[in-house]
Design an enzyme around this catalytic site. Structure first.
Site, mmCIF file in Angstrom:
data_model
loop_
_atom_site.group_PDB
_atom_site.id
_atom_site.type_symbol
_atom_site.label_atom_id
_atom_site.label_comp_id
_atom_site.label_asym_id
_atom_site.label_seq_id
_atom_site.Cartn_x
_atom_site.Cartn_y
_atom_site.Cartn_z
ATOM 1 N N ASP A 50 0.867 -1.165 0.000
ATOM 2 C CA ASP A 50 0.000 0.000 0.000
ATOM 3 C C ASP A 50 0.910 1.223 0.000
ATOM 4 O O ASP A 50 1.447 1.615 1.044
ATOM 5 C CB ASP A 50 -0.903 -0.004 1.228
ATOM 6 C CG ASP A 50 -1.863 1.176 1.253
ATOM 7 O OD1 ASP A 50 -1.685 2.104 0.433
ATOM 8 O OD2 ASP A 50 -2.776 1.178 2.102
ATOM 9 N N ASN A 77 1.163 3.545 -12.293
ATOM 10 C CA ASN A 77 -0.127 3.146 -12.863
ATOM 11 C C ASN A 77 -1.215 2.987 -11.806
ATOM 12 O O ASN A 77 -2.388 3.197 -12.106
ATOM 13 C CB ASN A 77 0.038 1.829 -13.629
ATOM 14 C CG ASN A 77 -1.297 1.213 -14.010
ATOM 15 O OD1 ASN A 77 -1.975 1.678 -14.917
ATOM 16 N ND2 ASN A 77 -1.703 0.170 -13.289
ATOM 17 N N TYR A 140 -11.605 12.922 -8.629
ATOM 18 C CA TYR A 140 -10.740 12.036 -9.424
ATOM 19 C C TYR A 140 -10.105 12.815 -10.566
ATOM 20 O O TYR A 140 -8.887 12.754 -10.784
ATOM 21 C CB TYR A 140 -11.540 10.850 -9.968
ATOM 22 C CG TYR A 140 -10.794 10.075 -11.030
ATOM 23 C CD1 TYR A 140 -9.732 9.239 -10.683
ATOM 24 C CD2 TYR A 140 -11.138 10.197 -12.377
ATOM 25 C CE1 TYR A 140 -9.031 8.550 -11.656
ATOM 26 C CE2 TYR A 140 -10.443 9.505 -13.349
ATOM 27 C CZ TYR A 140 -9.391 8.682 -12.986
ATOM 28 O OH TYR A 140 -8.686 8.009 -13.957
ATOM 29 N N LYS A 144 -5.986 13.785 -11.268
ATOM 30 C CA LYS A 144 -5.211 13.529 -12.487
ATOM 31 C C LYS A 144 -4.680 14.833 -13.087
ATOM 32 O O LYS A 144 -3.580 14.857 -13.665
ATOM 33 C CB LYS A 144 -6.075 12.779 -13.504
ATOM 34 C CG LYS A 144 -6.421 11.347 -13.080
ATOM 35 C CD LYS A 144 -5.177 10.501 -12.877
ATOM 36 C CE LYS A 144 -5.517 9.034 -12.636
ATOM 37 N NZ LYS A 144 -4.321 8.192 -12.480
#
Length: 231
Positions: A50, A77, A140, A144
């Site tokens: 984690d 990723n 979210y 990004k």
């Protein structure tokens, strides 16, 4: 030259495709959290971790150095996708999105930096949602967008060391383990110039290019691989 490549979140989907791509001719390590890898070649080092936890990034890097003796490419990723409806603020859940999508790559870079030589490359997996905000999941998209800015910032900081930092921004991608329903897939397809969605293998090919010596003069860029989504 054989390089050592780390792919976070490499057990499934896009991450697995990237790992498979590099494993053809490079040493590969992956991290995974909840999805245990299956049918993994012995040559790939799989580490459960984690990366949002203190010390986890350092432990991962140390195990890679013990196994392979070097680290040349990091592919960030692993990502957290979760809704963030405007009328239901959930601070712990929202913080997890930022921890996974932005702060974990930063922690990993800090841990790896003493081992990265000139010619090393970082490739972050961003999203078209960094510039096309998703309805009901703005945090979210914001994470990004922050990752894109971090990509450019690290490219500027690490350029003098000969380390390149880029990102790949996929559009909608159907992964074999969890494809979208046909009607939703068709909705996305109608929004693309090429009339088809990118595959995990397409994202992997773009990552490999940006990590390769063929991209030796490319840094601070975000390469969109989406089939021409919403042009």
């Amino acid at each position: 030259m054989t390089k050592t490549v780390l792919i976070t979140g490499g057990a499934r989907g896009i991450g697995k495709a990237i790992a498979d791509e590099f494993a053809q001719d490079h040493d590969v390590a992956i991290t995974w959290l909840s999805t245990q890898p299956v049918d993994l070649p012995d040559s790939i080092l799989a580490l459960q971790s984690d990366l949002t936890k203190p010390g986890a990034a350092g432990d991962v890097v140390a195990q890679i150095i013990r196994r392979f003796g070097r680290l040349d490419v990091i592919v960030n990723n692993a990502g957290q996708v979760a809704p963030s409806p405007v009328d239901a603020h959930d601070a712990p859940a929202l913080r997890t999105i930022l921890d996974v999508n932005l702060l974990a790559p930063d922690a990993l870079l800090t841990a790896a930096l003493p081992h990265l030589e000139p010619g090393a490359a970082i490739v972050n997996i961003s999203s078209v949602n960094a510039v096309l905000p998703p309805m009901g999941a703005a945090i979210y998209g914001a994470s990004k967008a922050a990752l894109n800015l971090w990509t450019r910032g690290m490219a500027k900081e690490l350029g003098p060391r000969g380390i390149r930092v880029n990102a790949v921004a996929p559009g909608a991608v159907n992964i074999p383990e969890d494809p979208r329903p046909d009607d939703l897939t068709e909705l996305f397809v109608r929004e693309t110039a090429l009339g088809h969605l990118a595959r995990p293998e397409d994202i992997a090919a773009a990552v490999r290019f940006l990590a390769s010596d063929a991209a030796a003069s490319i840094t601070g860029e975000v390469l969109t691989v989406s089939g021409g989504y919403r042009l």
